[in-house]
Motif scaffolding. Structure first.
Motif, mmCIF file in Angstrom:
data_model
loop_
_atom_site.group_PDB
_atom_site.id
_atom_site.type_symbol
_atom_site.label_atom_id
_atom_site.label_comp_id
_atom_site.label_asym_id
_atom_site.label_seq_id
_atom_site.Cartn_x
_atom_site.Cartn_y
_atom_site.Cartn_z
ATOM 1 N N UNK A 76 1.043 -1.095 -0.103
ATOM 2 C CA UNK A 76 -0.036 -0.043 -0.011
ATOM 3 C C UNK A 76 1.057 1.324 0.003
ATOM 4 N N UNK A 77 0.631 2.121 -0.985
ATOM 5 C CA UNK A 77 1.498 3.317 -0.995
ATOM 6 C C UNK A 77 2.572 3.248 -2.025
ATOM 7 N N UNK A 78 3.001 2.178 -2.226
ATOM 8 C CA UNK A 78 4.275 2.107 -3.099
ATOM 9 C C UNK A 78 4.127 0.511 -3.639
ATOM 10 N N UNK A 79 3.474 0.879 -4.975
ATOM 11 C CA UNK A 79 3.328 -0.133 -6.013
ATOM 12 C C UNK A 79 4.768 -0.876 -6.708
ATOM 13 N N UNK A 80 4.557 -1.991 -7.347
ATOM 14 C CA UNK A 80 5.495 -2.412 -8.155
ATOM 15 C C UNK A 80 5.395 -1.870 -9.487
ATOM 16 N N UNK A 81 6.414 -1.212 -10.195
ATOM 17 C CA UNK A 81 6.282 -0.305 -11.346
ATOM 18 C C UNK A 81 6.720 -0.852 -12.647
ATOM 19 N N UNK A 82 6.811 -2.497 -12.495
ATOM 20 C CA UNK A 82 7.308 -3.218 -13.931
ATOM 21 C C UNK A 82 6.076 -4.120 -13.934
ATOM 22 N N UNK A 83 6.134 -4.885 -15.182
ATOM 23 C CA UNK A 83 5.126 -5.711 -15.757
ATOM 24 C C UNK A 83 5.613 -7.099 -14.987
ATOM 25 N N UNK A 84 4.568 -7.992 -14.898
ATOM 26 C CA UNK A 84 4.569 -9.292 -14.688
ATOM 27 C C UNK A 84 4.755 -10.190 -15.725
ATOM 28 N N UNK A 85 5.947 -10.877 -15.821
ATOM 29 C CA UNK A 85 5.958 -11.685 -17.410
ATOM 30 C C UNK A 85 5.590 -12.997 -17.024
ATOM 31 N N UNK A 86 5.362 -13.991 -18.114
ATOM 32 C CA UNK A 86 5.095 -15.327 -17.854
ATOM 33 C C UNK A 86 6.469 -16.065 -16.895
ATOM 34 N N UNK A 93 0.414 -7.018 -0.977
ATOM 35 C CA UNK A 93 -0.193 -6.993 0.228
ATOM 36 C C UNK A 93 -1.563 -6.088 0.055
ATOM 37 N N UNK A 94 -2.524 -6.323 1.038
ATOM 38 C CA UNK A 94 -3.693 -5.942 0.940
ATOM 39 C C UNK A 94 -3.754 -4.448 0.867
ATOM 40 N N UNK A 95 -4.443 -4.102 -0.198
ATOM 41 C CA UNK A 95 -4.428 -2.488 -0.415
ATOM 42 C C UNK A 95 -3.490 -2.185 -1.177
ATOM 43 N N UNK A 96 -2.589 -2.987 -1.904
ATOM 44 C CA UNK A 96 -1.517 -2.420 -2.755
ATOM 45 C C UNK A 96 -1.985 -2.508 -4.143
ATOM 46 N N UNK A 97 -1.410 -1.772 -5.082
ATOM 47 C CA UNK A 97 -1.921 -1.599 -6.370
ATOM 48 C C UNK A 97 -1.437 -3.096 -7.293
ATOM 49 N N UNK A 98 -2.104 -3.484 -8.045
ATOM 50 C CA UNK A 98 -2.121 -4.635 -8.713
ATOM 51 C C UNK A 98 -1.025 -4.249 -9.884
ATOM 52 N N UNK A 99 0.234 -5.104 -10.287
ATOM 53 C CA UNK A 99 1.035 -4.574 -11.151
ATOM 54 C C UNK A 99 0.657 -5.128 -12.479
ATOM 55 N N UNK A 100 1.147 -4.425 -13.390
ATOM 56 C CA UNK A 100 0.837 -4.842 -14.962
ATOM 57 C C UNK A 100 1.005 -5.886 -15.339
ATOM 58 N N UNK A 101 0.116 -6.833 -16.071
ATOM 59 C CA UNK A 101 0.471 -8.162 -16.313
ATOM 60 C C UNK A 101 -0.183 -9.035 -15.544
ATOM 61 N N UNK A 102 -0.553 -8.718 -14.434
ATOM 62 C CA UNK A 102 -1.117 -9.588 -13.297
ATOM 63 C C UNK A 102 -2.624 -9.558 -13.460
ATOM 64 N N UNK A 103 -3.292 -10.685 -13.385
ATOM 65 C CA UNK A 103 -4.890 -10.632 -13.260
ATOM 66 C C UNK A 103 -5.384 -11.605 -12.287
#
Length: 403
Positions: A76-86, A93-103
């Motif tokens: 929360x407050x500090x997301x992962x800024x890269x994409x999740x690859x295969x 953690x709860x309340x954290x932004x979902x990284x790009x590529x993850x669904x």
């Protein structure tokens, strides 16, 4: 004489909400919105995790156990800024932004950590699992609260989440409060031989504040035309003037006559109720005027039935009345006369529901009975004799509306 319901209808139809003002969110609790609240942001602003675990691509978890490389974390407050690859996962953690590529998010309990950089997924994961989608609460531009909403703490939370720091609310109505009578003195003041302490004034001040009004306490007015004239002038600029006493027909009950000379447009002054028959309602210039009886219990019952709902209307609220409950009588009652009666009573839960037992002493000067009552038994005009165990209706005396 008017019925209680007709009198209340005439009072409320003659009143309307006072003007509006803008207040800080921190000062808005208990107020009434005069304009809707429009969200200034989307909530949540992005897809967020609803659980502690790992953000993954669900297709990577079709065959179990699935071994994934942990490439970072999102909190929360500090997301992962890269994409999740295969073949990859991000600790989340709860309340954290979902990284790009993850669904999807696989919860921590359904995984086994192998090293700091690897994890095994042990249970099936479906697309969208444990994700709070952007805007599931509200979107920017949504009306999250409507005008007329009485602001409780939960409404304050919603406005804050919508990033709205200032709210347009109905101004608190200004209520001038006037006790009348040669005999009255304020609590703690020296009493003459025949003096009586003004007990109703402090009670009504408390009720006005509880209903959201601002009290403008006037000096106790003696039973003189000139004193009442001065009080009428002092009430100018207030939204309503509430008087106590002087509303009956005795030689020293001068309120109706004195205010009439000051321009009182009288609507009515008698109600078919007990206690509380002599009650005045009208308009003194731009100020609504409500004249309550002088007997303490009469004044307090009338304030509960008429003054409280009137202040609600001025405040922009839907007028509130005490909860009306079915009950069983705990004692016999004689037949009632032509006026609707309100009897102080205790309430007790019984096998057949609530049991309402009227107090044996119902004199309208006895405050101790009113203070110790749980409810008011309502008796219609000309109600026949009733026995213990008969059905009745009672108004619950509930502090939540200042009663």
């Amino acid at each position: 004489m008017l019925s209680v319901e007709d009198a209340r209808t005439r009072i409320l139809s003659a009143l309307s909400p006072v003007g509006e003002e803008v207040v800080a969110l921190s000062a808005a609790a208990g107020r009434v919105l005069s304009a809707p609240v429009i969200a200034r942001r989307t909530q949540p602003p992005a897809d967020f995790s609803a659980m502690d675990g790992y953000a993954v691509r669900s297709t990577e978890c079709a065959v179990l156990p699935a071994s994934l490389t942990v490439i970072g974390e999102s909190r929360a407050g500090l997301g992962y800024d890269k994409a999740v690859e295969p073949g990859q996962a991000v600790r989340i953690f709860t309340g954290a932004p979902l990284p790009e590529g993850a669904d999807a998010v696989v919860i921590q309990e359904n995984t086994e950590k192998k090293t700091d950089q690897s994890v095994q997924v042990l249970h099936k994961v479906a697309m969208g699992d444990h994700i709070r989608r952007a805007g599931i609460d509200f979107n920017e531009g949504d009306r999250v609260l409507e005008a007329g909403t009485g602001l409780e703490p939960r409404h304050i939370a919603l406005a804050a989440a919508a990033n709205v720091p200032w709210l347009s609310v109905v101004r608190k109505p200004r209520i001038a409060l006037l006790s009348t009578g040669d005999e009255l003195v304020r609590p703690g003041e020296p009493l003459g031989r025949d003096g009586i302490i003004d007990a109703v004034g402090p009670a009504l001040s408390a009720m006005i504040r509880a209903r959201g009004g601002v009290v403008h306490s006037l000096d106790i007015a003696k039973d003189r035309h000139e004193a009442l004239k001065a009080a009428a002038n002092a009430a100018k600029g207030c939204d309503m003037l509430v008087t106590i006493g002087g509303a009956s027909v005795g030689d020293y009950d001068l309120v109706r006559d004195a205010f009439g000379k000051e321009g009182l447009a009288l609507d009515f002054w008698k109600i078919a109720m007990r206690p509380g028959k002599p009650m005045i309602f009208g308009r003194l210039g731009a100020t609504a005027m409500l004249g309550l009886p002088g007997n303490p219990v009469s004044a307090l019952v009338c304030a509960l039935l008429f003054m409280g709902p009137a202040i609600d209307r001025l405040s922009g609220r839907s007028p509130r009345m005490p909860l009306r409950l079915p009950a069983i009588l705990g004692a016999a009652l004689p037949e009632n006369g032509p006026r609707e009666a309100y009897l102080r009573a205790s309430l007790e839960a019984g096998n057949n529901g609530l049991c309402a037992t009227p107090f044996p002493q119902q004199d309208s000067s006895i405050l101790s009975g009113f203070a110790n009552a749980d409810a008011l038994i309502i008796r219609p005009p000309f109600a026949p004799k009733s026995q213990a165990g008969d059905k009745a209706e009672a108004l619950l005396l509930d502090a939540s509306i200042g009663s």
